[in-house]
Design an enzyme around this catalytic site. Structure first.
Site, short mmCIF file in Angstrom:
data_model
loop_
_atom_site.label_atom_id
_atom_site.label_comp_id
_atom_site.label_asym_id
_atom_site.label_seq_id
_atom_site.Cartn_x
_atom_site.Cartn_y
_atom_site.Cartn_z
N LYS A 79 0.87 -1.18 0.00
CA LYS A 79 0.00 0.00 0.00
C LYS A 79 0.90 1.23 0.00
O LYS A 79 1.85 1.30 0.80
CB LYS A 79 -0.87 -0.02 1.25
CG LYS A 79 -1.89 1.09 1.34
CD LYS A 79 -2.93 0.70 2.38
CE LYS A 79 -3.84 1.84 2.75
NZ LYS A 79 -4.81 1.43 3.77
N ARG A 142 0.97 -5.44 3.45
CA ARG A 142 -0.18 -5.93 4.23
C ARG A 142 -0.42 -7.42 3.96
O ARG A 142 -0.28 -7.87 2.83
CB ARG A 142 -1.41 -5.13 3.82
CG ARG A 142 -2.70 -5.60 4.44
CD ARG A 142 -3.80 -4.56 4.30
NE ARG A 142 -4.21 -4.37 2.92
CZ ARG A 142 -4.97 -3.35 2.51
NH1 ARG A 142 -5.38 -2.44 3.36
NH2 ARG A 142 -5.31 -3.24 1.25
N ASP A 221 -16.46 -1.48 -0.39
CA ASP A 221 -15.11 -1.87 -0.82
C ASP A 221 -14.18 -2.06 0.38
O ASP A 221 -13.06 -2.53 0.22
CB ASP A 221 -14.51 -0.85 -1.79
CG ASP A 221 -14.60 0.58 -1.27
OD1 ASP A 221 -15.73 1.03 -0.99
OD2 ASP A 221 -13.56 1.23 -1.11
P1 AMP Z 1 -10.13 4.21 0.82
O1 AMP Z 1 -10.82 5.43 1.32
O2 AMP Z 1 -8.75 4.01 1.38
O3 AMP Z 1 -10.97 2.98 0.94
O4 AMP Z 1 -9.86 4.45 -0.73
C1 AMP Z 1 -10.87 4.65 -1.67
C2 AMP Z 1 -10.29 4.56 -3.06
O5 AMP Z 1 -9.35 5.60 -3.30
C3 AMP Z 1 -9.54 3.27 -3.30
O6 AMP Z 1 -9.80 2.85 -4.63
C4 AMP Z 1 -8.10 3.67 -3.11
O7 AMP Z 1 -7.21 2.81 -3.80
C5 AMP Z 1 -8.10 5.07 -3.70
N1 AMP Z 1 -7.01 5.89 -3.16
C6 AMP Z 1 -6.87 6.29 -1.88
N2 AMP Z 1 -5.77 7.06 -1.75
C7 AMP Z 1 -5.18 7.15 -2.95
C8 AMP Z 1 -4.02 7.81 -3.46
N3 AMP Z 1 -3.21 8.52 -2.69
N4 AMP Z 1 -3.74 7.67 -4.78
C9 AMP Z 1 -4.55 6.95 -5.58
N5 AMP Z 1 -5.66 6.33 -5.16
C10 AMP Z 1 -5.99 6.41 -3.86
MG MG Z 2 -10.26 1.16 1.31
#
Ligand code: AMP
Ligand code: MG
Length: 471
Positions: A79, A142, A221
């Protein structure tokens, strides 16, 4: 290298102790791939705060799978490793604080007996990453029993290719419920799979509720098929008990508040069931009827798991009809008294807790937090009820204490302590407090705790705690 989880590594049959630090750093930063690894970013979809979106690993890469000595197959997943096909406008990067937070929380949950993804290692990348300010870039590795999410099923279902869905569901069943493969009927097998995932989630969320964990972003998700906790973005443990507790800065409506978690789990499972309908019955209304029937057992299953967990927290093994009321009365008092969740149960687990309020001071309690929680503790009327309920249980006080101290933690990752150790790392590069905290979290039931200060609630001047998604 900032953290290497040797405890997890040895469970997985990996031994990094002989390796040079530079080799390990290259491995954990994805610069040297293990032989045979073919990294991929995984597509998925998700209902985020109720709205459907096509997503994917925007900053994560599946390095590969590993088979542990006990035969368990796990995903190894980076990650913060950079942009992928699913990054959209994001930079694919991560920063140090949130990566270490995921390590701390995962280890704490594991030690508390809550199924969880865990962090094998955290490294800094040497890059500065732009967030509210420039922050040190980092990534983590992870470990999860898989990264199949409700959102992965939603992604496949949205493609509307029956054969692909069938293949995907078979894969998921083979990976997580292999005993169901013997079932010749696809409809029966699929319903049994739905039921198994539902029960795992009911059990997971019951465990969250019993330790006061608020996930904070239960989008579909972020809900695994394996029943492991995933995505330690805005999560936090509750200090003061209240059903409406929300920490996440973006959850202004309280959709993912502590008290909403069971309901949201069912909502997410309903999205999951929808993806399976065509395999349950070609007649859609019939399929809906059968899936609904299955989902209707979520509430009773959850309630039973939760109530049994609450009984254990109160030293009760047998079930009596009035137990729910006993628990409700305690929680109602805790809410109105703004009692600390963990300290209240921990104080009730002390020898002498059955005595009169105030009796604890002389009971050799190790923690002043426990004494404070109990001398102000549950009202006399409730205590008398609890005492007579315990008398009907017929356990000695020593046995009651042993029982209760094995399920009521004294040390959880308190928000103010987590912030303290993360600031020490970011501001002065001091890793010692981080490692001391993780060590203490690995024995959450130990009494007295290694460092009694870690058992204490935040000081009153701490103010409300806010969390962010870490993106
Ligand atoms: P999360 O809120 O961590 O569940 O992320 C929601 C979506 O945003 C997922 O598809 C993540 O992979 C994407 N995402 C979160 N942070 C980033 C980042 N810095 N760059 C690209 N994608 C991101
Ligand atoms: Mg997530």
């Amino acid at each position: 290298m900032v953290a290497v989880n040797h405890a997890l590594a040895s469970e997985l049959g990996l031994d990094f102790r002989g390796a040079r630090e530079s080799e390990l750093a290259a491995l954990f930063a994805g610069q040297a791939l293990p032989p045979g690894a073919e990294p991929i970013a995984q597509a998925y979809a998700g209902h985020q705060f109720g709205h459907f979106t096509m997503l994917g690993d925007g900053r994560a890469i599946l390095l590969g799978e590993h088979i542990a000595p006990d035969g368990r197959r796990v995903d190894l997943h980076f990650k913060g490793s950079g942009r992928t096909a699913f990054s959209r406008a994001g930079d694919g990067r991560a920063v140090l604080g949130p990566m270490l937070r995921e390590y701390i929380m995962g280890e704490a949950m594991h030690a508390l007996g809550v199924p969880t993804t865990r962090v094998l290692a955290v490294v800094t990348t040497g890059e500065a990453v732009q967030r509210e300010s420039l922050r040190p870039g980092a990534m983590l590795l992870r470990v999860a029993s898989s990264h199949l999410r409700v959102g992965t099923f939603e992604f496949v279902a949205a493609l509307r290719q029956e054969e692909m869905l069938r293949q995907f569901v078979s894969y998921a069943i083979e990976r997580h419920e292999p005993e169901l493969l013997a079932e010749p009927s696809e409809a029966v097998r699929t319903l049994a799979f739905l039921r198994a995932v539902m029960l795992r989630q009911a059990s997971l969320v019951a465990k969250w509720q019993l330790v006061g964990f608020v996930h904070g972003v239960m989008n579909t998700d972020n809900m695994t098929i394996s029943g492991e906790t995933i995505d330690y973005g805005p999560c936090a443990f509750m200090d003061t008990y209240h059903r409406d507790t929300v920490f996440s800065s973006i959850d202004s409506g309280g959709r993912y508040a502590y008290g909403q978690q069971p309901r949201v789990a069912l909502w997410n499972l309903t999205r999951f069931a929808e993806t399976l309908l065509s395999l349950i019955d070609t007649d859609r209304p019939k399929a809906i009827e059968r899936a609904t029937e299955c989902l209707e057992s979520f509430a009773p299953s959850f309630s039973e798991l939760w109530l049994n967990g609450m009984r254990a927290k109160l030293g009760l093994e047998r079930a009596e009809a009035d137990d729910l009321e006993l628990v409700r009365e305690l929680l109602t008092w805790m809410e109105s008294a703004e009692a600390d969740f963990t300290s209240t149960f921990s104080a009730l687990a002390q020898p002498g807790a059955l005595g009169e309020p105030g009796a604890l001071e002389g009971a050799g309690s190790s923690s002043s937090a426990n004494v404070a929680a109990l001398s102000a503790g549950p009202p006399r009327e409730w205590r008398l009820k609890w005492r007579s309920r315990l008398e009907r249980e017929g356990v000695s006080d020593a046995a009651r204490v042993a029982r209760m101290q094995s399920v009521n933690p004294s040390v959880i990752p308190r928000n103010h302590r987590v912030e303290e150790v993360l600031s020490a790392v970011e501001l002065s590069g001091d890793l010692a407090p981080l490692h001391a905290l993780v060590d203490a979290l690995r024995t959450p039931m130990l009494r007295p705790p290694r460092d009694p200060r870690l058992a204490e609630p935040p000081p009153p001047d701490c103010g409300p705690y806010r969390t962010f998604c870490g993106t």
